[in-house]
Design an enzyme around this catalytic site. Structure first.
Site, mmCIF file in Angstrom:
data_model
loop_
_atom_site.group_PDB
_atom_site.id
_atom_site.type_symbol
_atom_site.label_atom_id
_atom_site.label_comp_id
_atom_site.label_asym_id
_atom_site.label_seq_id
_atom_site.Cartn_x
_atom_site.Cartn_y
_atom_site.Cartn_z
ATOM 1 N N SER A 184 -5.127 -0.630 13.957
ATOM 2 C CA SER A 184 -5.913 0.589 14.076
ATOM 3 C C SER A 184 -6.530 0.676 15.462
ATOM 4 O O SER A 184 -6.754 -0.349 16.135
ATOM 5 C CB SER A 184 -7.031 0.575 13.026
ATOM 6 O OG SER A 184 -8.016 1.547 13.285
ATOM 7 N N TYR A 188 -14.568 -4.001 9.771
ATOM 8 C CA TYR A 188 -13.267 -3.332 9.808
ATOM 9 C C TYR A 188 -12.551 -3.639 11.116
ATOM 10 O O TYR A 188 -11.354 -3.982 11.124
ATOM 11 C CB TYR A 188 -13.452 -1.821 9.648
ATOM 12 C CG TYR A 188 -12.158 -1.043 9.754
ATOM 13 C CD1 TYR A 188 -11.189 -1.140 8.760
ATOM 14 C CD2 TYR A 188 -11.906 -0.224 10.847
ATOM 15 C CE1 TYR A 188 -10.001 -0.429 8.855
ATOM 16 C CE2 TYR A 188 -10.718 0.487 10.955
ATOM 17 C CZ TYR A 188 -9.767 0.381 9.948
ATOM 18 O OH TYR A 188 -8.585 1.072 10.057
ATOM 19 N N GLY A 219 0.803 -1.215 0.000
ATOM 20 C CA GLY A 219 0.000 0.000 0.000
ATOM 21 C C GLY A 219 0.831 1.257 0.000
ATOM 22 O O GLY A 219 0.454 2.277 0.579
ATOM 23 N N ALA A 220 1.962 1.226 -0.707
ATOM 24 C CA ALA A 220 2.889 2.362 -0.698
ATOM 25 C C ALA A 220 2.526 3.420 -1.728
ATOM 26 O O ALA A 220 3.288 4.363 -1.933
ATOM 27 C CB ALA A 220 4.313 1.859 -0.946
#
Length: 316
Positions: free
Chosen positions: A151, A176, A22-23
């Protein structure tokens, strides 16, 4: 551990190799830039080749002479994960010092991966679980570190047998939370197994607090609610920049004092912002039985077992 850690504390990383998923934007792009500046050969593992090329060129402009590579990776497709791992092997010359499992999606309407998994659980957890397994030989070639990004939302999650893919009904925030709880349980079990096998691997986790990234816009856009995406952009006024959110991930990735099992996040205002420091896990994230059950279920779902006891260095 100290709470005064900053980007100035990142050690020189010359001679090391790193992969950041995810860069192409946000936290991942910032982490990659810092790693490159510290001297690490860094592979950008991105779903979009076009966006990955743009970030690669921006990093090269910001860090002339940087050794930065690009590999296309779609974590929502286990075939793509397997193929990307092979390409990564060719980019890092047979050994991988650092894997940053950063990519993720958040609060999407109900969608499924290519392999039929609920999209958030499949992308955020199962894709990274499989990628770590496929890269095990490279990680096992020497001392290494796996950093998985969780998260604050992990507190919303539960690991329930028979409901990992929202089989009993779908709530986007609970899904999530489940995926982010899975990130922490995976880290704990990976670290436990590495220690049991006597492997020089440190499995570490981090979270960025409340940071301004594109992560929150995908769900509203996919739901056709443009107003919600605009509201999310306004909320960035109350968040820290991605460069600050990247610091807990960078500490987990580079702090020489890290031995494995740690979890880092921002140090102020309920872990929403501030310098990176040890973060708090929910009781569910500290449950070893849940970690083991999740690991076994993930092996069954993906067909991949990233147990460090099985890792063999690739033939030279």
């Amino acid at each position: 551990m100290t709470t005064s850690w900053s980007a100035l504390d990142i050690p020189r990383l010359g001679g090391t190799s790193a992969v950041v998923t995810g860069a192409n934007s946000g936290i991942g792009a910032e982490v990659a830039l810092y790693l490159v500046r510290a001297g690490a050969r860094t592979v950008l593992a991105c779903r979009s080749r076009e966006r990955g090329v743009l970030v690669r060129e921006r990093i090269r402009a910001a860090a002339p002479g940087a050794d930065v590579r690009l590999v296309v990776l779609d974590l929502a497709d286990l075939k793509s994960v397997r193929e990307a791992a092979v390409r990564i092997g060719g980019e890092v010359d047979g050994h991988l010092d650092l894997l940053v499992n950063n990519a993720g999606v958040m609060a999407l309407p109900l969608r499924h991966t290519v392999d039929g998994f609920e999209m958030q659980f499949g992308t955020n957890h199962l894709g990274h679980f499989a990628l770590t397994g496929h890269l095990g030989g490279l990680l096992g070639a020497g001392p290494s570190r796996v950093v998985t990004v969780s998260s604050l939302g992990h507190r919303l999650g539960r690991i329930e047998p028979g409901n990992l893919n929202s089989e009993r009904g779908y709530d986007k925030w609970r899904a999530y939370g489940r995926s982010k709880l899975a990130n922490l349980l995976f880290t704990a079990e990976l670290d436990r197994r590495a220690r049991a096998a006597g492997r020089p691997l440190a499995a570490v986790a981090a979270h960025p607090g409340l940071s301004s990234t594109e992560l929150g816009q995908a769900g509203p856009k996919m739901s056709g609610r443009a107003w919600a995406a605009k509201l999310e952009r306004v909320s960035r006024l109350y968040t820290q920049p991605a460069s600050a959110g990247a610091l807990p991930v960078l500490r987990a990735a580079t702090d020489p004092a890290v031995t494995g099992g740690e979890y880092f996040g921002p140090s102020r205002l309920g872990e929403t912002r501030g310098a990176p420091a040890p973060a708090a896990r929910s009781a569910r994230a500290r449950d070893p039985e849940s970690a083991l059950a999740l690991w076994e279920a993930s092996v069954e779902l993906t067909g991949v077992d990233p147990d460090p006891a099985t890792w063999e260095a690739p033939a030279s």
